[in-house]
Design a protein around this motif. Structure first.
Motif, PDB file in Angstrom:
ATOM      1  N   GLY A 259      -6.620   0.186  -5.802  1.00 54.71           N
ATOM      2  CA  GLY A 259      -6.104  -1.159  -5.565  1.00 54.71           C
ATOM      3  C   GLY A 259      -5.335  -1.747  -6.720  1.00 54.71           C
ATOM      4  N   ALA A 260      -4.889  -0.902  -7.668  1.00 54.20           N
ATOM      5  CA  ALA A 260      -4.219  -1.388  -8.871  1.00 54.20           C
ATOM      6  C   ALA A 260      -2.705  -1.364  -8.767  1.00 54.20           C
ATOM      7  CB  ALA A 260      -4.655  -0.558 -10.078  1.00 54.20           C
ATOM      8  N   ALA A 261      -2.165  -0.833  -7.674  1.00 55.95           N
ATOM      9  CA  ALA A 261      -0.717  -0.750  -7.502  1.00 55.95           C
ATOM     10  C   ALA A 261      -0.400  -0.486  -6.040  1.00 55.95           C
ATOM     11  CB  ALA A 261      -0.126   0.361  -8.374  1.00 55.95           C
ATOM     12  N   LYS A 262       0.860  -0.684  -5.702  1.00 56.18           N
ATOM     13  CA  LYS A 262       1.380  -0.327  -4.387  1.00 56.18           C
ATOM     14  C   LYS A 262       2.407   0.783  -4.614  1.00 56.18           C
ATOM     15  CE  LYS A 262       4.038  -2.315  -0.507  1.00 56.18           C
ATOM     16  NZ  LYS A 262       3.125  -1.996   0.581  1.00 56.18           N
ATOM     17  N   MET A 263       2.468   1.746  -3.709  1.00 54.50           N
ATOM     18  CA  MET A 263       3.403   2.857  -3.886  1.00 54.50           C
ATOM     19  C   MET A 263       4.382   2.933  -2.721  1.00 54.50           C
ATOM     20  SD  MET A 263       2.639   6.932  -4.572  1.00 54.50           S
ATOM     21  CE  MET A 263       1.918   7.266  -2.961  1.00 54.50           C
TER      22      MET A 263
ATOM     23  N   ASN B 196       2.221 -14.075  -2.857  1.00 56.09           N
ATOM     24  CA  ASN B 196       0.780 -14.119  -2.602  1.00 56.09           C
ATOM     25  C   ASN B 196       0.050 -13.989  -3.932  1.00 56.09           C
ATOM     26  OD1 ASN B 196      -1.926 -13.637  -1.893  1.00 56.09           O
ATOM     27  ND2 ASN B 196      -1.337 -12.649   0.031  1.00 56.09           N
ATOM     28  N   LYS B 197      -0.225 -15.102  -4.545  1.00 51.29           N
ATOM     29  CA  LYS B 197      -0.822 -15.119  -5.882  1.00 51.29           C
ATOM     30  C   LYS B 197      -2.195 -14.455  -5.904  1.00 51.29           C
ATOM     31  CE  LYS B 197      -1.486 -18.254  -9.790  1.00 51.29           C
ATOM     32  NZ  LYS B 197      -1.358 -19.665 -10.259  1.00 51.29           N
ATOM     33  N   GLU B 198      -2.992 -14.660  -4.850  1.00 49.71           N
ATOM     34  CA  GLU B 198      -4.341 -14.083  -4.817  1.00 49.71           C
ATOM     35  C   GLU B 198      -4.281 -12.558  -4.747  1.00 49.71           C
ATOM     36  OE1 GLU B 198      -8.514 -14.322  -2.250  1.00 49.71           O
ATOM     37  OE2 GLU B 198      -6.792 -15.560  -1.693  1.00 49.71           O
ATOM     38  N   LEU B 199      -3.383 -12.038  -3.921  1.00 41.06           N
ATOM     39  CA  LEU B 199      -3.232 -10.590  -3.811  1.00 41.06           C
ATOM     40  C   LEU B 199      -2.787  -9.993  -5.149  1.00 41.06           C
ATOM     41  CD1 LEU B 199      -3.240  -8.069  -2.019  1.00 41.06           C
ATOM     42  CD2 LEU B 199      -0.883  -8.623  -1.360  1.00 41.06           C
ATOM     43  N   ARG B 200      -1.891 -10.732  -5.809  1.00 43.63           N
ATOM     44  CA  ARG B 200      -1.407 -10.282  -7.117  1.00 43.63           C
ATOM     45  C   ARG B 200      -2.535 -10.264  -8.136  1.00 43.63           C
ATOM     46  NH1 ARG B 200       2.763 -13.763  -7.256  1.00 43.63           N
ATOM     47  NH2 ARG B 200       2.051 -14.940  -9.088  1.00 43.63           N
ATOM     48  N   LYS B 201      -3.383 -11.278  -8.084  1.00 44.38           N
ATOM     49  CA  LYS B 201      -4.499 -11.350  -9.026  1.00 44.38           C
ATOM     50  C   LYS B 201      -5.492 -10.214  -8.794  1.00 44.38           C
ATOM     51  CE  LYS B 201      -8.237 -14.311 -10.735  1.00 44.38           C
ATOM     52  NZ  LYS B 201      -9.205 -13.175 -10.712  1.00 44.38           N
ATOM     53  N   ASN B 202      -5.770  -9.918  -7.519  1.00 42.81           N
ATOM     54  CA  ASN B 202      -6.682  -8.823  -7.220  1.00 42.81           C
ATOM     55  C   ASN B 202      -6.155  -7.496  -7.751  1.00 42.81           C
ATOM     56  OD1 ASN B 202      -8.403 -10.597  -5.906  1.00 42.81           O
ATOM     57  ND2 ASN B 202      -7.593 -10.146  -3.863  1.00 42.81           N
TER      58      ASN B 202
ATOM     59  N   GLU C 131       5.331 -11.224 -13.773  1.00 42.37           N
ATOM     60  CA  GLU C 131       4.188 -11.194 -12.854  1.00 42.37           C
ATOM     61  C   GLU C 131       4.059  -9.873 -12.101  1.00 42.37           C
ATOM     62  OE1 GLU C 131       4.219 -14.826 -14.405  1.00 42.37           O
ATOM     63  OE2 GLU C 131       6.006 -14.034 -13.412  1.00 42.37           O
ATOM     64  N   LEU C 132       5.155  -9.117 -12.037  1.00 42.45           N
ATOM     65  CA  LEU C 132       5.156  -7.884 -11.244  1.00 42.45           C
ATOM     66  C   LEU C 132       6.187  -6.915 -11.806  1.00 42.45           C
ATOM     67  CD1 LEU C 132       4.273  -6.348  -8.598  1.00 42.45           C
ATOM     68  CD2 LEU C 132       6.201  -7.507  -7.464  1.00 42.45           C
ATOM     69  N   VAL C 133       5.860  -5.631 -11.756  1.00 41.07           N
ATOM     70  CA  VAL C 133       6.782  -4.585 -12.209  1.00 41.07           C
ATOM     71  C   VAL C 133       7.030  -3.600 -11.075  1.00 41.07           C
ATOM     72  CG1 VAL C 133       7.065  -2.609 -13.761  1.00 41.07           C
ATOM     73  CG2 VAL C 133       6.134  -4.752 -14.634  1.00 41.07           C
ATOM     74  N   VAL C 134       8.302  -3.253 -10.886  1.00 35.85           N
ATOM     75  CA  VAL C 134       8.686  -2.182  -9.964  1.00 35.85           C
ATOM     76  C   VAL C 134       9.278  -1.073 -10.818  1.00 35.85           C
ATOM     77  CG1 VAL C 134      10.072  -1.506  -7.971  1.00 35.85           C
ATOM     78  CG2 VAL C 134       9.221  -3.862  -8.165  1.00 35.85           C
ATOM     79  N   SER C 135       8.691   0.142 -10.751  1.00 30.96           N
ATOM     80  CA  SER C 135       9.136   1.197 -11.663  1.00 30.96           C
ATOM     81  C   SER C 135       8.739   2.576 -11.154  1.00 30.96           C
ATOM     82  CB  SER C 135       8.532   0.974 -13.054  1.00 30.96           C
ATOM     83  OG  SER C 135       7.142   1.257 -13.044  1.00 30.96           O
TER      84      SER C 135
END
Length: 366
Positions: free
Chosen positions: A309-313, A334-340, A264-268
């Motif tokens: 809005g496609a990633a967090k840094m 936060n599923k909605e934030l992830r979906k956005n 569901e999420l990648v940190v890289s």
């Protein structure tokens, strides 16, 4: 179609070339390919292992400071142009493509002087020195970030926004039980953390600092240390992992696209190839740019996604166990934030990037 490709130094220059070759052969099995690289570079092993014809030249990059080795570099550049011309004349390609790294310079330059159609492919938002040098000589320039167009403002008529061929290669990845291969539960919310094939010390340190809290979360964690760090980190993590089935620590992930399709999420880090894969799949991410790369291009790559809005840094200087777990929680809980974020990433994805580049090849060779 006969094609010569050249690119080396890092996987980010090599894998887009291999993805393009794979797609071209899918469309036309009669396609003939020659790859020109260096024996010392990663390409000599990776390309040969892929079963692609490989020839080498000797070349090295310029030192940024005044150095006597730069005189040798100039001498090697001149002799490598001569050898490149010989290889090109023998192979007689329809087109020659450079995907980055200093090895491209003599190959593309030689092809241009032989009046053969040429393309340079820039994967990053900041153009490399080699591609900036070659821009005036090539037929077309392919870019993967809108921001990169500004890097070639003097040659805007040559620039085409094609994206990274690697994106098209991963877009077919599907949900599967692959997480079970890493002793995790399939179809459970999972975050993947990795720092590239060699790993990243700062990510490893932050992971260890966050580990006592990560093991009690509502999501699973798959963490790749990098092979050279694995034994040391595994030993330090062992006390926290004894009674936890929700965290898996591995040295390296072989089939990354398949894993991407099941988390569901990648940190890289924010290398160009990774971002092409993430956007093609519409995958939310937390990016920790490496500040040690040329022109700080990973930060510029990451900013291209974050401002849309496609990633967090997280800047490397701000990364620690606390900031890591807070950022992961913000998205994983936060599923909605992830979906956005996923939707925004998907809008930036170019799932037909290889086909777009192939179309560009046809335009200049027909």
């Amino acid at each position: 179609m006969k094609i010569i490709l050249s690119g080396g130094g890092t996987g980010g220059h090599i894998y887009p070339a291999l993805a393009l070759i794979k797609r071209m052969k899918q469309l036309d099995p009669s396609t003939e390919v020659l790859y020109i690289g260096t024996e010392k570079g990663l390409e000599s092993k990776i390309v040969r292992n892929a079963g692609i014809s490989f020839k080498s030249i000797e070349i090295q990059g310029f030192k940024r400071s005044l150095s006597i080795s730069n005189f040798k570099t100039i001498q090697l550049f001149i002799t490598s142009i001569q050898k490149s011309k010989k290889l090109i004349k023998e192979f007689q390609p329809d087109v020659v493509i450079g995907t980055g790294g200093y090895v491209c310079a003599p190959v593309i330059y030689a092809a241009s002087k032989l009046t053969i159609p040429t393309i340079i492919h820039e994967q990053n938002s900041v153009a490399g020195v080699t591609n900036k040098f070659l821009a005036r000589y090539v037929t077309k320039i392919a870019v993967c970030f809108e921001e990169a167009k500004n890097e070639f403002s003097n040659y805007s008529e040559k620039v085409n926004y094609t994206g990274n061929p690697r994106a098209q290669e991963v877009v077919g990845a599907k949900p599967s039980p692959i997480l079970e291969d890493y002793q995790l539960i399939a179809n459970q919310p999972t975050v993947l953390i990795f720092g590239g094939s060699r790993g990243a010390k700062i990510l490893n340190k932050a992971f260890l600092e966050a580990l006592s809290r990560l093991k009690n979360r509502e999501y699973q964690v798959l963490f790749a240390t990098g092979e050279i760090h694995y034994e040391s980190l595994k030993k330090q993590a062992e006390p926290f992992l004894k009674n936890s089935s929700s965290i898996s620590v591995v040295p390296y992930i072989e089939n990354m696209p398949a894993v991407f399709a099941n988390v569901e999420l990648v940190v890289s880090r924010s290398g160009a190839t990774t971002l092409a894969e993430l956007t093609a799949l519409g995958l939310p991410s937390i990016l920790v740019p490496s500040p040690y790369v040329t022109n700080d291009h990973q930060t510029r790559n990451a900013e291209s996604l974050t401002k849309r809005g496609a990633a967090k840094m997280i800047a490397e200087s701000q990364l620690n166990g606390e900031s890591l777990i807070e950022s992961i929680d913000e998205l994983m809980l936060n599923k909605e934030l992830r979906k956005n974020m996923a939707d925004a990433a998907k809008k930036l994805g170019l799932p037909e990037a290889a086909d777009d580049l192939i179309q560009l090849i046809k335009e200049i060779t027909d």
